[in-house]
Enzyme design. Structure first.
Site, mmCIF file in Angstrom:
data_model
loop_
_atom_site.group_PDB
_atom_site.id
_atom_site.type_symbol
_atom_site.label_atom_id
_atom_site.label_comp_id
_atom_site.label_asym_id
_atom_site.label_seq_id
_atom_site.Cartn_x
_atom_site.Cartn_y
_atom_site.Cartn_z
ATOM 1 N N LYS A 14 0.807 -1.219 0.000
ATOM 2 C CA LYS A 14 0.000 0.000 0.000
ATOM 3 C C LYS A 14 0.841 1.269 0.000
ATOM 4 O O LYS A 14 0.406 2.283 -0.534
ATOM 5 C CB LYS A 14 -1.021 0.008 1.137
ATOM 6 C CG LYS A 14 -0.472 0.174 2.515
ATOM 7 C CD LYS A 14 -1.609 0.136 3.518
ATOM 8 C CE LYS A 14 -1.087 -0.168 4.902
ATOM 9 N NZ LYS A 14 -0.048 0.733 5.387
ATOM 10 N N ARG A 89 -5.341 3.674 13.144
ATOM 11 C CA ARG A 89 -5.094 2.259 13.405
ATOM 12 C C ARG A 89 -6.202 1.590 14.196
ATOM 13 O O ARG A 89 -6.208 0.366 14.336
ATOM 14 C CB ARG A 89 -3.796 2.089 14.197
ATOM 15 C CG ARG A 89 -2.556 2.328 13.375
ATOM 16 C CD ARG A 89 -1.316 2.074 14.204
ATOM 17 N NE ARG A 89 -0.125 2.393 13.447
ATOM 18 C CZ ARG A 89 0.464 1.549 12.600
ATOM 19 N NH1 ARG A 89 -0.016 0.331 12.447
ATOM 20 N NH2 ARG A 89 1.524 1.914 11.935
ATOM 21 N N ARG A 123 11.438 -9.444 1.589
ATOM 22 C CA ARG A 123 11.607 -7.999 1.651
ATOM 23 C C ARG A 123 12.996 -7.641 2.190
ATOM 24 O O ARG A 123 13.487 -8.264 3.124
ATOM 25 C CB ARG A 123 10.521 -7.413 2.550
ATOM 26 C CG ARG A 123 10.546 -5.927 2.623
ATOM 27 C CD ARG A 123 9.166 -5.428 2.868
ATOM 28 N NE ARG A 123 8.933 -5.298 4.304
ATOM 29 C CZ ARG A 123 8.064 -4.416 4.808
ATOM 30 N NH1 ARG A 123 7.360 -3.648 4.014
ATOM 31 N NH2 ARG A 123 7.899 -4.348 6.086
ATOM 32 N N ARG A 156 15.074 -7.235 7.885
ATOM 33 C CA ARG A 156 14.737 -6.838 9.249
ATOM 34 C C ARG A 156 14.252 -8.043 10.041
ATOM 35 O O ARG A 156 13.524 -8.888 9.510
ATOM 36 C CB ARG A 156 13.634 -5.770 9.233
ATOM 37 C CG ARG A 156 14.050 -4.506 8.505
ATOM 38 C CD ARG A 156 13.060 -3.410 8.752
ATOM 39 N NE ARG A 156 11.701 -3.959 8.840
ATOM 40 C CZ ARG A 156 10.617 -3.226 9.013
ATOM 41 N NH1 ARG A 156 10.702 -1.929 9.127
ATOM 42 N NH2 ARG A 156 9.429 -3.779 9.070
ATOM 43 N N ARG A 167 3.038 -10.745 13.314
ATOM 44 C CA ARG A 167 2.612 -9.403 12.883
ATOM 45 C C ARG A 167 1.286 -9.457 12.145
ATOM 46 O O ARG A 167 0.425 -8.598 12.334
ATOM 47 C CB ARG A 167 3.653 -8.778 11.951
ATOM 48 C CG ARG A 167 4.843 -8.209 12.663
ATOM 49 C CD ARG A 167 5.940 -7.883 11.686
ATOM 50 N NE ARG A 167 5.633 -6.750 10.829
ATOM 51 C CZ ARG A 167 6.258 -6.492 9.676
ATOM 52 N NH1 ARG A 167 7.187 -7.313 9.236
ATOM 53 N NH2 ARG A 167 5.939 -5.440 8.961
#
Ligand SMILES: [Zn+2]
Length: 209
Positions: A14, A89, A123, A156, A167
């Site tokens: 996004k 959020r 990623r 990461r 997550r």
């Protein structure tokens, strides 16, 4: 007016969609992280206050984020709208937000969990400029190096498989009430995030009308 909120799990793409669509529509793409960083860099009174929290390792309080956002939305480039990426959020933030500015449409990006997992695990991020790469779909020109500044890219810790599972689960739990909030207001437009960025962008354009 295009006053748009983008919602979606980490890895859904996004951020890329938001920056390209923002450019296309001539409206600013605003993420909370960027907002806070630019307020801090500008040394505005609100920025100084936010910096104090960040320096102490605390979350910046909701009402302060909202004031910074309000100030930002008053700038001329946001006169025709804005694209909020990663904010609000939760329903409390969403209802505080609608008290300072009406929202026209909320785009929610959907992607199967397996696809998200695969994307996140591939990623790589530049620790210097925060550019994001993907080993398959968006590799850097030189393997392992940032295109912009040549910094060595990192995987990461929170992009590793176990962390990613957690997550995604936390995101789904926390976001369900927010989706409900916007669904109840008739603003929610789910968008299928599978396929190329161009295909997804075409769906987003249809969704925002
Ligand atoms: Zn970089």
């Amino acid at each position: 007016m295009h006053r748009i909120v983008f919602l979606g799990p980490p890895g859904v793409g996004k951020g890329t969609q938001a920056s390209e669509l923002g450019r296309e529509l001539g409206i600013p793409h605003l993420s909370t992280g960027d907002l806070l960083r630019s307020a801090v860099a500008a040394k505005s009174p609100l920025g100084r206050e936010a910096e104090g929290h960040m320096a102490a390792g605390r979350l910046v309080p909701d009402d302060l984020v909202l004031q910074i956002l309000k100030e930002r939305l008053g700038r001329p480039d946001a006169a025709r709208g804005f694209l909020l990426d990663g904010y609000p959020r939760n329903p409390a933030q969403a209802s505080a937000l609608e008290r300072i500015v009406p929202i026209d449409v909320v785009v929610s990006f959907d992607l199967p969990k397996e696809t998200l997992l695969a994307r996140l695990v591939e990623r790589r991020v530049c620790p210097t400029c925060q550019s994001v790469y993907n080993l398959t779909s968006q590799p850097p020109r030189v393997a392992g190096r940032c295109d912009r500044d040549g910094t060595e890219l990192v995987h990461r810790p929170d992009d590793r498989p176990e962390a990613v599972e957690t997550r995604l689960r936390v995101y789904a739990e926390q976001t369900a009430p927010l989706l409900e909030f916007y669904r109840n207001r008739g603003l929610l437009r789910p968008v299928d995030a599978r396929g190329s960025p161009e295909e997804v962008r075409a769906r987003v354009r249809r969704a925002i009308g």
